[in-house]
Design a protein around this motif. Sequence first.
Motif, PDB file in Angstrom:
ATOM      1  N   PHE A  59      -9.887  -6.520   4.133  1.00  0.00           N
ATOM      2  CA  PHE A  59      -9.196  -5.276   3.787  1.00  0.00           C
ATOM      3  C   PHE A  59     -10.115  -4.063   3.923  1.00  0.00           C
ATOM      4  CE2 PHE A  59      -7.673  -2.036   0.795  1.00  0.00           C
ATOM      5  CZ  PHE A  59      -6.359  -1.890   1.234  1.00  0.00           C
ATOM      6  N   TYR A  60     -11.373  -4.224   3.526  1.00  0.00           N
ATOM      7  CA  TYR A  60     -12.303  -3.088   3.541  1.00  0.00           C
ATOM      8  C   TYR A  60     -13.180  -3.116   4.793  1.00  0.00           C
ATOM      9  CZ  TYR A  60     -11.024  -2.305  -1.323  1.00  0.00           C
ATOM     10  OH  TYR A  60     -10.334  -2.045  -2.467  1.00  0.00           O
ATOM     11  N   ASN A  61     -13.158  -2.008   5.528  1.00  0.00           N
ATOM     12  CA  ASN A  61     -13.942  -1.907   6.758  1.00  0.00           C
ATOM     13  C   ASN A  61     -15.447  -2.016   6.527  1.00  0.00           C
ATOM     14  OD1 ASN A  61     -11.920  -1.574   8.639  1.00  0.00           O
ATOM     15  ND2 ASN A  61     -11.756   0.614   8.242  1.00  0.00           N
ATOM     16  N   GLN A  62     -15.876  -1.714   5.307  1.00  0.00           N
ATOM     17  CA  GLN A  62     -17.310  -1.679   5.048  1.00  0.00           C
ATOM     18  C   GLN A  62     -17.954  -3.069   5.109  1.00  0.00           C
ATOM     19  OE1 GLN A  62     -18.413  -1.281   0.749  1.00  0.00           O
ATOM     20  NE2 GLN A  62     -16.233  -0.900   0.460  1.00  0.00           N
ATOM     21  N   PHE A  63     -17.122  -4.122   5.003  1.00  0.00           N
ATOM     22  CA  PHE A  63     -17.689  -5.472   4.988  1.00  0.00           C
ATOM     23  C   PHE A  63     -17.676  -6.092   6.380  1.00  0.00           C
ATOM     24  CE2 PHE A  63     -16.027  -5.194   0.513  1.00  0.00           C
ATOM     25  CZ  PHE A  63     -17.282  -5.060  -0.062  1.00  0.00           C
ATOM     26  N   SER A  64     -18.716  -6.889   6.643  1.00  0.00           N
ATOM     27  CA  SER A  64     -18.806  -7.526   7.947  1.00  0.00           C
ATOM     28  C   SER A  64     -19.256  -8.976   7.819  1.00  0.00           C
ATOM     29  CB  SER A  64     -19.801  -6.753   8.817  1.00  0.00           C
ATOM     30  OG  SER A  64     -19.975  -7.418  10.037  1.00  0.00           O
ATOM     31  N   TYR A  65     -18.626  -9.843   8.607  1.00  0.00           N
ATOM     32  CA  TYR A  65     -19.035 -11.251   8.660  1.00  0.00           C
ATOM     33  C   TYR A  65     -20.208 -11.465   9.612  1.00  0.00           C
ATOM     34  CZ  TYR A  65     -14.617 -12.609   6.400  1.00  0.00           C
ATOM     35  OH  TYR A  65     -13.582 -12.777   5.530  1.00  0.00           O
ATOM     36  N   GLU A  66     -20.507 -10.425  10.371  1.00  0.00           N
ATOM     37  CA  GLU A  66     -21.539 -10.586  11.392  1.00  0.00           C
ATOM     38  C   GLU A  66     -22.713  -9.655  11.116  1.00  0.00           C
ATOM     39  OE1 GLU A  66     -20.177 -10.638  15.529  1.00  0.00           O
ATOM     40  OE2 GLU A  66     -18.152 -10.455  14.730  1.00  0.00           O
ATOM     41  N   CYS A  76     -15.943   7.777  13.443  1.00  0.00           N
ATOM     42  CA  CYS A  76     -15.085   8.310  12.394  1.00  0.00           C
ATOM     43  C   CYS A  76     -13.628   8.311  12.833  1.00  0.00           C
ATOM     44  CB  CYS A  76     -15.523   9.738  12.063  1.00  0.00           C
ATOM     45  SG  CYS A  76     -14.441  10.463  10.827  1.00  0.00           S
ATOM     46  N   ARG A  77     -12.775   7.804  11.939  1.00  0.00           N
ATOM     47  CA  ARG A  77     -11.332   7.812  12.205  1.00  0.00           C
ATOM     48  C   ARG A  77     -10.611   8.603  11.116  1.00  0.00           C
ATOM     49  NH1 ARG A  77      -8.444   7.874  15.376  1.00  0.00           N
ATOM     50  NH2 ARG A  77      -6.982   6.138  15.240  1.00  0.00           N
ATOM     51  N   GLY A  78     -11.335   9.523  10.496  1.00  0.00           N
ATOM     52  CA  GLY A  78     -10.720  10.398   9.495  1.00  0.00           C
ATOM     53  C   GLY A  78      -9.716  11.330  10.158  1.00  0.00           C
ATOM     54  N   THR A  79      -8.939  12.028   9.336  1.00  0.00           N
ATOM     55  CA  THR A  79      -7.847  12.858   9.856  1.00  0.00           C
ATOM     56  C   THR A  79      -8.325  13.860  10.900  1.00  0.00           C
ATOM     57  OG1 THR A  79      -6.831  12.665   7.698  1.00  0.00           O
ATOM     58  CG2 THR A  79      -5.932  14.343   9.144  1.00  0.00           C
ATOM     59  N   SER A  80      -9.376  14.586  10.561  1.00  0.00           N
ATOM     60  CA  SER A  80      -9.853  15.628  11.463  1.00  0.00           C
ATOM     61  C   SER A  80     -10.311  15.035  12.800  1.00  0.00           C
ATOM     62  CB  SER A  80     -10.992  16.385  10.780  1.00  0.00           C
ATOM     63  OG  SER A  80     -11.429  17.408  11.607  1.00  0.00           O
ATOM     64  N   ARG A 100     -14.573  -5.559  19.436  1.00  0.00           N
ATOM     65  CA  ARG A 100     -13.651  -4.775  18.616  1.00  0.00           C
ATOM     66  C   ARG A 100     -14.434  -4.218  17.422  1.00  0.00           C
ATOM     67  NH1 ARG A 100     -10.074  -3.657  21.623  1.00  0.00           N
ATOM     68  NH2 ARG A 100      -8.872  -5.244  22.648  1.00  0.00           N
ATOM     69  N   ALA A 101     -13.852  -3.222  16.766  1.00  0.00           N
ATOM     70  CA  ALA A 101     -14.488  -2.677  15.565  1.00  0.00           C
ATOM     71  C   ALA A 101     -14.696  -3.814  14.564  1.00  0.00           C
ATOM     72  CB  ALA A 101     -13.617  -1.590  14.960  1.00  0.00           C
ATOM     73  N   GLY A 102     -15.858  -3.827  13.933  1.00  0.00           N
ATOM     74  CA  GLY A 102     -16.184  -4.891  12.982  1.00  0.00           C
ATOM     75  C   GLY A 102     -16.959  -6.026  13.628  1.00  0.00           C
ATOM     76  N   GLN A 103     -17.168  -5.932  14.947  1.00  0.00           N
ATOM     77  CA  GLN A 103     -17.872  -7.017  15.639  1.00  0.00           C
ATOM     78  C   GLN A 103     -19.237  -6.557  16.161  1.00  0.00           C
ATOM     79  OE1 GLN A 103     -14.972  -8.113  18.667  1.00  0.00           O
ATOM     80  NE2 GLN A 103     -14.095  -9.673  17.302  1.00  0.00           N
ATOM     81  N   GLU A 113     -18.359  -0.036  13.968  1.00  0.00           N
ATOM     82  CA  GLU A 113     -17.671   0.062  12.677  1.00  0.00           C
ATOM     83  C   GLU A 113     -16.818   1.332  12.644  1.00  0.00           C
ATOM     84  OE1 GLU A 113     -20.467   0.595   9.467  1.00  0.00           O
ATOM     85  OE2 GLU A 113     -18.918   0.589   7.930  1.00  0.00           O
ATOM     86  N   ILE A 114     -15.646   1.228  12.074  1.00  0.00           N
ATOM     87  CA  ILE A 114     -14.803   2.415  11.860  1.00  0.00           C
ATOM     88  C   ILE A 114     -15.091   2.929  10.462  1.00  0.00           C
ATOM     89  CG2 ILE A 114     -12.438   3.232  11.560  1.00  0.00           C
ATOM     90  CD1 ILE A 114     -11.566   1.059  13.547  1.00  0.00           C
TER      91      ILE A 114
END
Length: 153
Positions: A59-66, A76-80, A100-103, A113-114
């Motif tokens: 659920f949380y982008n901050q965590f990674s298995y790798e 950054c994928r924030g609104t701006s 992909r993001a997270g890999q 990472e996003i």
Amino acid sequence: MDNEIKQIINRNGITSRDKLIPVLQEVQEYFGFLPKQAIAEVAKKMEIPVAKIHGIITFYNQFSYEPKGEYHIRICRGTSCHMNQSGILLESLENKLGIRAGQTTRDHNFSLEIVPCLGACGQGPVLAVNDEYYTEVNQKALETIIDMYQKMT
Ligand code: FES
């Protein structure tokens, strides 16, 4: 590994399930990612089902298995930044790096990472490679940035 996990959990309070996220954050900080064995130990010691922990991690982008790559790219994928086409940059990055993001790439040179904001919203789209920030990044600049890091690997 068992001892480190025990210390991290004890620091956060072993009986409290709401401490799961801080515990996972510390485990990731210690190892640089969340190894399967560490997740299993956290689950056992905190008496939380492994499936629930995996749910939190995904659920949380901050965590990674790798483990992170030598060059860790945060986009950054924030609104701006979104309004300034960061989605297209993300797609280009994923295609260029083949992940992909997270890999992390197989050679461990790059990871992606996003993130929700990099603190330069007025200068989006923004990305960072390790501690180096790049603002107002367009397709051409993205190519130049990634090529530069690829040459350094
Ligand atoms: S929204 Fe991208 S830096 Fe803040």
